[in-house]
Design a protein around this motif. Sequence first.
Motif, PDB file in Angstrom:
ATOM      1  N   THR A   1       0.846  -1.182   0.000  1.00 17.01           N
ATOM      2  CA  THR A   1       0.000   0.000   0.000  1.00 17.01           C
ATOM      3  C   THR A   1       0.894   1.249   0.000  1.00 17.01           C
ATOM      4  N   VAL A   2       0.271   2.423  -0.021  1.00 16.46           N
ATOM      5  CA  VAL A   2       1.045   3.664   0.041  1.00 16.46           C
ATOM      6  C   VAL A   2       1.820   3.729   1.350  1.00 16.46           C
ATOM      7  N   ARG A   3       1.188   3.294   2.416  1.00 16.63           N
ATOM      8  CA  ARG A   3       1.879   3.272   3.703  1.00 16.63           C
ATOM      9  C   ARG A   3       3.059   2.312   3.676  1.00 16.63           C
ATOM     10  N   GLY A   4       2.864   1.159   3.037  1.00 17.75           N
ATOM     11  CA  GLY A   4       3.953   0.193   2.948  1.00 17.75           C
ATOM     12  C   GLY A   4       5.109   0.698   2.118  1.00 17.75           C
ATOM     13  N   ARG A   5       4.823   1.388   1.019  1.00 16.35           N
ATOM     14  CA  ARG A   5       5.891   1.949   0.186  1.00 16.35           C
ATOM     15  C   ARG A   5       6.677   3.016   0.958  1.00 16.35           C
ATOM     16  N   CYS A   6       5.940   3.790   1.734  1.00 17.12           N
ATOM     17  CA  CYS A   6       6.622   4.799   2.562  1.00 17.12           C
ATOM     18  C   CYS A   6       7.533   4.143   3.592  1.00 17.12           C
ATOM     19  N   MET A   7       7.086   3.051   4.174  1.00 18.36           N
ATOM     20  CA  MET A   7       7.917   2.329   5.149  1.00 18.36           C
ATOM     21  C   MET A   7       9.186   1.813   4.490  1.00 18.36           C
ATOM     22  N   VAL A   8       9.064   1.260   3.289  1.00 22.00           N
ATOM     23  CA  VAL A   8      10.244   0.752   2.582  1.00 22.00           C
ATOM     24  C   VAL A   8      11.212   1.895   2.274  1.00 22.00           C
ATOM     25  N   ALA A   9      10.644   3.032   1.844  1.00 22.93           N
ATOM     26  CA  ALA A   9      11.505   4.182   1.535  1.00 22.93           C
ATOM     27  C   ALA A   9      12.235   4.676   2.782  1.00 22.93           C
ATOM     28  N   VAL A  10      11.518   4.737   3.911  1.00 22.62           N
ATOM     29  CA  VAL A  10      12.153   5.166   5.165  1.00 22.62           C
ATOM     30  C   VAL A  10      13.231   4.171   5.584  1.00 22.62           C
TER      31      VAL A  10
ATOM     32  N   PRO B   1      22.856   1.719  15.680  1.00 18.99           N
ATOM     33  CA  PRO B   1      21.426   1.851  15.994  1.00 18.99           C
ATOM     34  C   PRO B   1      20.575   2.189  14.768  1.00 18.99           C
ATOM     35  N   LEU B   2      21.111   3.037  13.866  1.00 17.23           N
ATOM     36  CA  LEU B   2      20.362   3.354  12.650  1.00 17.23           C
ATOM     37  C   LEU B   2      20.172   2.107  11.783  1.00 17.23           C
ATOM     38  N   LEU B   3      21.216   1.288  11.705  1.00 15.20           N
ATOM     39  CA  LEU B   3      21.108   0.049  10.930  1.00 15.20           C
ATOM     40  C   LEU B   3      20.079  -0.895  11.542  1.00 15.20           C
ATOM     41  N   GLN B   4      20.054  -0.980  12.863  1.00 17.06           N
ATOM     42  CA  GLN B   4      19.081  -1.860  13.521  1.00 17.06           C
ATOM     43  C   GLN B   4      17.649  -1.388  13.270  1.00 17.06           C
ATOM     44  N   VAL B   5      17.445  -0.056  13.377  1.00 16.33           N
ATOM     45  CA  VAL B   5      16.104   0.476  13.092  1.00 16.33           C
ATOM     46  C   VAL B   5      15.737   0.235  11.642  1.00 16.33           C
ATOM     47  N   ALA B   6      16.692   0.407  10.715  1.00 10.12           N
ATOM     48  CA  ALA B   6      16.414   0.207   9.288  1.00 10.12           C
ATOM     49  C   ALA B   6      16.000  -1.236   9.007  1.00 10.12           C
ATOM     50  N   VAL B   7      16.699  -2.180   9.650  1.00  7.14           N
ATOM     51  CA  VAL B   7      16.339  -3.593   9.445  1.00  7.14           C
ATOM     52  C   VAL B   7      14.930  -3.881   9.946  1.00  7.14           C
ATOM     53  N   PHE B   8      14.609  -3.301  11.076  1.00 10.38           N
ATOM     54  CA  PHE B   8      13.265  -3.516  11.624  1.00 10.38           C
ATOM     55  C   PHE B   8      12.193  -2.916  10.707  1.00 10.38           C
ATOM     56  N   VAL B   9      12.454  -1.687  10.236  1.00  7.37           N
ATOM     57  CA  VAL B   9      11.480  -1.024   9.364  1.00  7.37           C
ATOM     58  C   VAL B   9      11.299  -1.789   8.062  1.00  7.37           C
ATOM     59  N   LEU B  10      12.387  -2.315   7.502  1.00  9.69           N
ATOM     60  CA  LEU B  10      12.277  -3.078   6.252  1.00  9.69           C
ATOM     61  C   LEU B  10      11.669  -4.462   6.469  1.00  9.69           C
ATOM     62  N   ALA B  11      11.876  -5.028   7.638  1.00  5.70           N
ATOM     63  CA  ALA B  11      11.358  -6.373   7.901  1.00  5.70           C
ATOM     64  C   ALA B  11       9.849  -6.369   8.106  1.00  5.70           C
TER      65      ALA B  11
END
Length: 445
Positions: free
Chosen positions: A14-23, A38-48
């Motif tokens: 969805t649009v929300r999902g695409r935004c999450m992937v971009a973030v 810490p940024l890498l850990q947050v990025a992995v969580f957001v992409l997962a």
Amino acid sequence: MARGPVGAALASLTVRGRCMVAVGLTLLGLGALLGELPLLQVAVFVLALPLLSALGVARRRFRLSTRRTVTPTRVPRGGTADVLLEVTNADRRAGGLWLLTEPLPVELGPEPTYVLERLAAGTTAALHYRASGSRRGRYRLGPLRLRLVDPFGLVTRSVTGTDAAELLVVPRVRPLAAAGPAAGVGGNGEGARRSIAVHGEDDVSTRAYRHGDDLRKVHWRATARTGELMVRLEERPWRSSATLLLDTRARAHLIAPSGTPAAAAGEGPGDSLEWLVEAAACIGTALTARGAALRVLTDAGELPATDPRRGLAADELLDRLAVLQPSRRADLSGLAELTARAGGDGPVVALLGAVGAADVAPLTRARTGPGAGLAVLVDVGGYAATTGGARARRSSSEAARSALAQQREEAVVLLRDAGWRVVVARAGAPVEEAWAALTSTGVPA
């Protein structure tokens, strides 16, 4: 071209999902660039999170059964039909979050949408909506479209069913004045019957025997008197007749695109062809009510009747007119040929679009019966303001409208000189008004 796994996954976001992937990708890039764990850990969580949501939606299994009840299945233009959509969860498990959409043509109104959450196994949900027929035609309701959404609203999965129902929108029929031509010759139009036999055995009507005649009808006294085999003419029923001529040429009309405000308002027909079809429905229904065996001829051919001897019944006429499409014919020569072959001794009512003297000349020669000839010419130029310019069949300039009016006047003069009664129907005029002017005792204007 078939999409790969990555393409299918991206398409389900969805649009929300695409935004999450971009973030997530942005955080991943910043973490790698700055060396911040810490940024890498947050990025992995957001992409997962979108990935896990996609897996959960893809693995979700369900079984649905649907059933539609349309009441009624046949409505006049401007009428509404009630649709009951029954959705049953045929699985052994409760359903998740379901977004349901019933696809509808734009002529039937907006598409209804529903949200069902945790529908229990074996349970049926009754969903209602109304379909408004703003334009005649045969329309398809459905099939139902189901969207599965994860709890975070990141991924959606669409599934389309196979079941559907039909709704027939027929032309609207308005009652016409009782005045007008009686179908048939010298009859009252009420299903008249004519007897060919005369009273008395000696004066019975006879004719020469033809191959295939029933030998039980041989009239032996007339045979002995004339010296050749003669058969008896018995009393037989006779139905009055009437013929409708429809000019459905695309070049002779301004045809409005589907869904225009004029067509969706539910008031008058949206263009000249729709006005002509509605006039045919009103006049044809009135003639069949008087007992006429109705035939409807168009430039593309005759509208078929289930029983040609009885002609088109009122409901049958509306069903045929509901699906009538504009033709690509250039002139009315084909319609004139059909009229000449049809013959008949009842009235002939011609409903014409943009015509000139050359168009109506074949019709004046084709009508040979004693019945009255009546013609309604539609003011096609008057519909230029309501049909829009994208699909208009003719120019809406003043010069073009003046040319159309001049051609129409020439056609009117020719028809009247040939003994026809003629009226010009202004754009948007009620059919009752044109019929009253056509059948009045004075000269139609």
